[in-house]
Design an enzyme around this catalytic site. Structure first.
Site, short mmCIF file in Angstrom:
data_model
loop_
_atom_site.label_atom_id
_atom_site.label_comp_id
_atom_site.label_asym_id
_atom_site.label_seq_id
_atom_site.Cartn_x
_atom_site.Cartn_y
_atom_site.Cartn_z
N THR A 105 14.17 -9.10 -9.23
CA THR A 105 14.74 -8.30 -8.15
C THR A 105 13.77 -8.29 -6.97
OG1 THR A 105 13.78 -6.17 -8.83
CG2 THR A 105 15.85 -6.83 -9.89
N GLY B 56 9.28 -11.10 1.50
CA GLY B 56 7.93 -10.74 1.10
C GLY B 56 7.33 -11.66 0.05
N TYR C 249 7.05 7.40 -2.17
CA TYR C 249 6.77 6.04 -2.63
C TYR C 249 5.68 6.05 -3.71
CZ TYR C 249 5.38 1.16 -2.68
OH TYR C 249 5.08 -0.12 -3.09
#
Length: 295
Positions: free
Chosen positions: A13, A18, A166
């Site tokens: 995933t 990136g 996060y």
């Protein structure tokens, strides 16, 4: 065991941008079959087209992992289209700039970064068991060390901060890794590890973060010796996916120099077990999985 990925099917995933994208291309060039999960159909199509000249192949599966029904549909597709999965790599992540909810009413960063890997692993664990060297790999982060898991307010309803959300999700990733390893039966061939890829400011991870967070990321990326290139991060991720060393160890947090101790909260048995139960409740499954527990 060998680090040759040519006979492996890897579900990854967060592979359309990136360092995830770099890892996907590298693995496919080396002969792997890589099933890439992402939201952007055009980026996925570009990867598939590019792979036509590679030794391996890339297939794209469009999915928004914020949605639990979409995660379940993705798992059903994977089980239907692939005889087995050798490696399940949870690399997708985001940092939402403001407190937003997923389609299921869950704080978005927690939903994508922690609950999606939790649910997708639940759905695909049996599909991994038949592989000769089955692995689960979770992309974590050393930023987890600044977090604490307030299990009475896991969704940050009080005093939301994007960087805190996060960091908390990355702490949850590691606690999930350790607890899953503890729950796997002694005779299970599946290994589960998590990796800190380094600080990679050139990714799209913080695209939705607050202006303050994006400025902090940009400033930190300018400090010599702090930033990690996308290529270096991709190589670290691939190490856990195919390197023989990580086919025989499990429950580890892996940094730049190999396995290291995460923050003690991630390995605290009471914390990780309660997180497991809360996660199961949030995605609507039994917490009693896998069926056997070692400790």
């Amino acid at each position: 065991m060998t680090d040759d990925p040519s006979d492996r099917t890897i579900l990854l995933t967060g592979g359309t941008s990136g360092f995830g994208r770099v890892a996907v291309v590298d693995l496919a060039k080396r002969g792997a079959t890589v099933a890439v999960v992402g939201r952007d159909e055009s980026k996925g199509a570009t990867l598939v087209e590019r792979s036509k000249d590679f030794a391996g192949t890339i297939a794209f599966h469009q999915a928004d992992l914020a949605s639990q029904s979409t995660v379940r549909a993705l798992a059903a597709t994977v089980k239907r289209e692939y005889d087995r999965i050798d490696v399940l790599a949870h690399n997708a992540g985001l940092s939402a700039g403001s407190r937003r909810k997923s389609p299921d009413g869950i704080e978005l960063t927690l939903a994508v970064n922690h609950l999606a890997p939790y649910l997708l692993t639940y759905e695909l664990l049996d599909h991994l068991r038949d592989a000769p060297d089955p692995r689960i790999v979770v992309t974590a982060s050393d930023i987890h060390r600044r977090a604490t898991l307030d299990l009475d307010d896991l969704q940050l309803t009080d005093g939301y901060d994007s960087l805190d959300a996060y960091a908390r999700s990355k702490l949850a990733n590691i606690a999930f890794t350790v607890e899953l390893d503890a729950r796997l039966p002694d005779d299970a061939a599946v290994t589960v590890n998590c990796v800190h890829p380094g600080f990679v400011p050139s990714t799209d991870l913080f695209r939705e973060a607050s202006l303050r967070t994006r400025l902090l990321v940009r400033i930190a990326g300018l400090v010599p010796g702090v930033a990690t290139s996308k290529q270096a991060a991709a190589e670290r991720l691939q190490m856990l996916l195919v390197d023989p060393r990580y086919g025989s160890v499990s429950g580890q947090y892996v940094g730049s120099d190999g396995p290291e101790d995460p923050d003690p909260e991630a390995t605290n048995q009471a914390v990780r077990r309660r997180l497991w139960r809360i996660s199961a409740e949030l995605v609507g499954i039994t917490p009693d999985w896998p069926s056997s527990t070692r400790n």
